[in-house]
Design a protein around this motif. Structure first.
Motif, short mmCIF file in Angstrom:
data_model
loop_
_atom_site.label_atom_id
_atom_site.label_comp_id
_atom_site.label_asym_id
_atom_site.label_seq_id
_atom_site.Cartn_x
_atom_site.Cartn_y
_atom_site.Cartn_z
N SER A 161 0.28 -1.10 -0.03
CA SER A 161 0.08 -0.22 0.03
C SER A 161 1.07 1.47 0.49
CB SER A 161 -0.54 -0.16 1.06
OG SER A 161 -0.26 -0.29 2.65
N PRO A 162 2.15 1.44 -1.04
CA PRO A 162 3.06 2.45 -0.97
C PRO A 162 1.83 3.87 -1.05
CG PRO A 162 2.93 1.28 -2.28
CD PRO A 162 2.41 0.12 -2.18
N LEU A 163 1.17 4.27 -1.42
CA LEU A 163 0.37 5.47 -1.76
C LEU A 163 -0.70 6.08 -0.87
CD1 LEU A 163 -1.08 4.66 -5.39
CD2 LEU A 163 1.27 5.46 -4.45
N CYS A 164 -0.41 5.18 0.06
CA CYS A 164 -1.20 6.13 1.25
C CYS A 164 0.15 6.50 2.12
CB CYS A 164 -1.84 5.05 2.28
SG CYS A 164 -2.81 4.35 1.82
N GLY A 165 1.50 6.07 1.92
CA GLY A 165 2.31 6.97 2.40
C GLY A 165 2.53 8.77 1.82
N GLU A 166 2.61 8.43 0.57
CA GLU A 166 2.17 9.65 0.07
C GLU A 166 1.10 10.62 -0.09
OE1 GLU A 166 3.10 8.90 -4.09
OE2 GLU A 166 4.71 7.55 -3.58
N HIS A 167 0.20 9.87 -0.05
CA HIS A 167 -1.18 10.41 0.57
C HIS A 167 -1.21 11.73 2.13
CE1 HIS A 167 -3.63 9.89 -2.66
NE2 HIS A 167 -3.59 8.24 -2.31
N PHE A 168 -0.29 11.06 3.29
CA PHE A 168 -0.07 11.77 4.19
C PHE A 168 0.92 12.84 3.27
CE2 PHE A 168 -1.82 8.55 6.32
CZ PHE A 168 -3.04 8.37 7.36
N ALA A 169 1.87 12.42 3.09
CA ALA A 169 3.01 13.62 2.44
C ALA A 169 2.80 15.27 2.10
CB ALA A 169 3.93 12.65 2.47
N ARG A 170 1.59 14.50 0.74
CA ARG A 170 1.27 15.04 0.15
C ARG A 170 -0.23 16.26 0.81
NH1 ARG A 170 -1.38 12.71 -2.79
NH2 ARG A 170 0.21 12.59 -4.60
N ALA A 171 -0.30 16.09 2.17
CA ALA A 171 -1.82 16.35 3.10
C ALA A 171 -0.53 17.01 3.53
CB ALA A 171 -2.72 15.56 3.30
N PHE A 172 0.18 16.95 4.76
CA PHE A 172 0.64 17.71 4.56
C PHE A 172 1.70 19.11 4.53
CE2 PHE A 172 0.47 14.38 8.77
CZ PHE A 172 -0.03 15.70 9.63
N SER A 173 1.42 19.17 3.12
CA SER A 173 2.47 19.66 2.30
C SER A 173 1.19 20.70 2.30
CB SER A 173 3.31 19.34 1.32
OG SER A 173 3.38 20.10 0.62
N GLU A 174 0.19 20.63 1.89
CA GLU A 174 -1.01 21.61 1.18
C GLU A 174 -1.14 22.13 2.85
OE1 GLU A 174 -3.49 18.67 -0.28
OE2 GLU A 174 -2.90 18.54 -2.20
N ALA A 175 -1.27 21.44 3.50
CA ALA A 175 -1.43 21.95 4.70
C ALA A 175 -1.04 22.99 5.93
CB ALA A 175 -1.66 21.08 6.17
N GLY A 176 0.71 23.21 4.88
CA GLY A 176 1.24 23.77 5.34
C GLY A 176 2.48 24.87 6.37
N ALA A 177 2.39 22.79 6.30
CA ALA A 177 3.43 22.79 7.55
C ALA A 177 5.03 22.54 7.27
CB ALA A 177 3.65 20.85 7.51
N PRO A 178 5.77 22.43 7.72
CA PRO A 178 7.51 22.98 7.23
C PRO A 178 7.72 22.05 6.45
CG PRO A 178 7.72 23.48 9.20
CD PRO A 178 5.85 22.57 9.18
N PRO A 179 8.58 22.22 4.64
CA PRO A 179 8.56 20.97 3.90
C PRO A 179 9.69 19.91 4.44
CG PRO A 179 9.89 23.58 3.39
CD PRO A 179 8.68 23.32 5.30
#
Length: 461
Positions: A161-179
């Protein structure tokens, strides 16, 4: 470039392909995580909470795409995948709601001339290794409280299920978290084991098999590493003579079959008071026969395919072992296909089991409901504890005091009365024996993602 290719367990087609990280890419990810951890540590909790809130909103906005990815990668019926997104959001928001109180300093009683406090500091870089069976829930248990506590997270998701890790990373990036606060990393199992030994990793949480947990502990043998292990279960249920019969049947069957039985806390052993045994077996048979195997994208499908390619044959061997030792296969027991497609295992009911059978000793991780008659509470309790695994157990009774007696003596992390296969984020999720160590969720869930620091100030001489 090495690719990880994941097949669709229903169609056999390629569900997704991701690039596996080489050593240079891993170095970059870990160095970026260290920088992000420093930024998170210096950021007020109010902002960290806002990142997590916006992350959840971003995941919800993409719910259909995420649910489709889950169904394609591991075969969960789409309706259940949508439900997992709701569960992920519930857990995340609960942990956000208790973060202020849970992460606050512990101020000791006044002592003349002194200030004494216990501060909860972040660990740094958390390596999260979630499982494929609940790819959002097993990840969010770590990701959100880790970020709230001021850590950076590297999510190395299951290769199923590798895409799920990418979904979390993308969502935090969109949330304005530090790079790079939350990053997805794709690598093979040997590389994961090497990561555990990397001193840039401050804490590891693994959700998966007992064997996988043992390998990681061995890989960390030269380090005093923080490690949380959420491993398997062979979870028992006891159906007492005074149970609410119809509701018990419905819930126990669902507890064994939901997600095709691919749950660490699925019901895997059911001890039924002999006075109810024949009637209970017949009632379970009617429900087990009602499961509909098919396309996970079809709303009529209630039992999806088995995620891992070799597992249907393993399940068949477990049923054959029980049959060969005297058990009665009432329904199912075979791997199968639907219209020539998919790797399915039939919804299966097996009766008259005894402790010598492998189904009663190890985690099956499949849609199998084993039943065994018992003559008393004491016999049930003894058999329920006869396992090297200890995740959850359930007692089905109208008598609260009976459930309380069982709860005192059952060797497991969670004891249910009249429910099963459920996680309440206000309660810690714990495994004992070979089911793991450490805990997640609840106010206690922040403990393994922080370290205490004593503040001992003499204010005057």
């Amino acid at each position: 470039m090495t690719l990880l290719t994941v097949d669709n367990p229903y169609t056999g087609d390629v569900a997704c392909s991701v690039k596996l990280a080489d050593e240079a890419a891993i170095d970059t990810v870990l160095e970026q995580a260290r920088s992000a951890a420093r930024a998170a540590r210096a950021t007020p909790l109010s902002e960290r909470k806002a990142w997590c809130e916006r992350m959840v909103a971003a995941m919800e906005a993409r719910a259909d795409a995420i649910a489709t990815d889950i169904s394609r990668m591991m075969g969960k019926p789409l309706s259940q995948a949508r439900g997992e997104i709701r569960g992920m959001a519930e857990r995340a928001r609960y942990m956000i709601s208790i973060a202020d109180a849970s992460l606050a300093d512990i101020v000791l009683p006044p002592k003349q001339g002194f200030e004494r406090r216990i501060v909860k500091e972040p660990l740094g870089v958390v390596l999260d290794l979630p499982a494929w069976n609940y790819p959002l829930l097993t990840a969010v248990n770590v990701v959100v409280p880790a970020v709230l506590a001021g850590n950076a997270v590297v999510v190395k998701h299951s290769p199923r299920s590798p895409l799920c890790g990418e979904h979390f990373a993308r969502a935090f990036s969109e949330a304005g978290a530090p790079p790079h606060l939350v990053q997805a990393l794709h690598c093979d199992h040997p590389t994961s084991e090497r990561l555990v030994g990397d001193r840039r990793v401050d804490h590891v949480v693994f959700t998966g098999s007992v064997y996988g947990g043992q390998r990681l502990v061995q890989a960390a043998a030269t380090r005093f590493l923080h490690m949380g292990l959420e491993l398997g279960g062979n979870d028992p249920a006891y159906v007492a003579a005074d149970c609410d019969f119809d509701k018990t049947v419905e819930n126990v069957v669902d507890g064994a079959m939901y997600n095709a039985g691919q749950s660490c806390c699925a019901v895997e052993r059911v001890y039924v008071h002999r006075s109810l045994y024949k009637r209970f077996t017949e009632a379970c048979e009617a429900l087990v026969r009602g499961y509909v195997l098919g396309d996970p994208m079809n709303d009529k499908t209630s039992l999806g395919p088995i995620a891992q390619p070799n597992h249907p044959a393993e399940l068949e061997r477990l049923v054959d072992d029980a049959r060969g030792k005297g058990a009665r296969v009432v329904v199912g027991g075979k791997r199968t296909q639907v219209d020539g497609r998919g790797r399915f295992f039939e919804a299966t009911l097996v009766a008259d089991l005894n402790p010598s059978m492998r189904l009663m000793q190890q985690e099956s991780f499949g849609p199998i409901l084993p039943l065994s008659p018992v003559d008393s509470d004491e016999e049930a309790l003894e058999l329920m504890n006869r396992s090297e695994l200890g995740l959850t157990a359930s007692v089905w009774t109208k008598d609260r005091e009976r459930a309380a007696r069982f709860a005192t003596r059952l060797e497991c992390g969670t004891v249910y009365m009249n429910r099963c296969d459920s996680v309440d984020p206000a309660l810690p999720w714990i495994g004992v024996k070979n089911s793991g160590r450490g805990h997640s969720l609840s106010a206690l869930g922040f403990d393994q993602l922080t370290r205490p620091k004593s503040i001992h100030f003499r204010l005057s001489f």
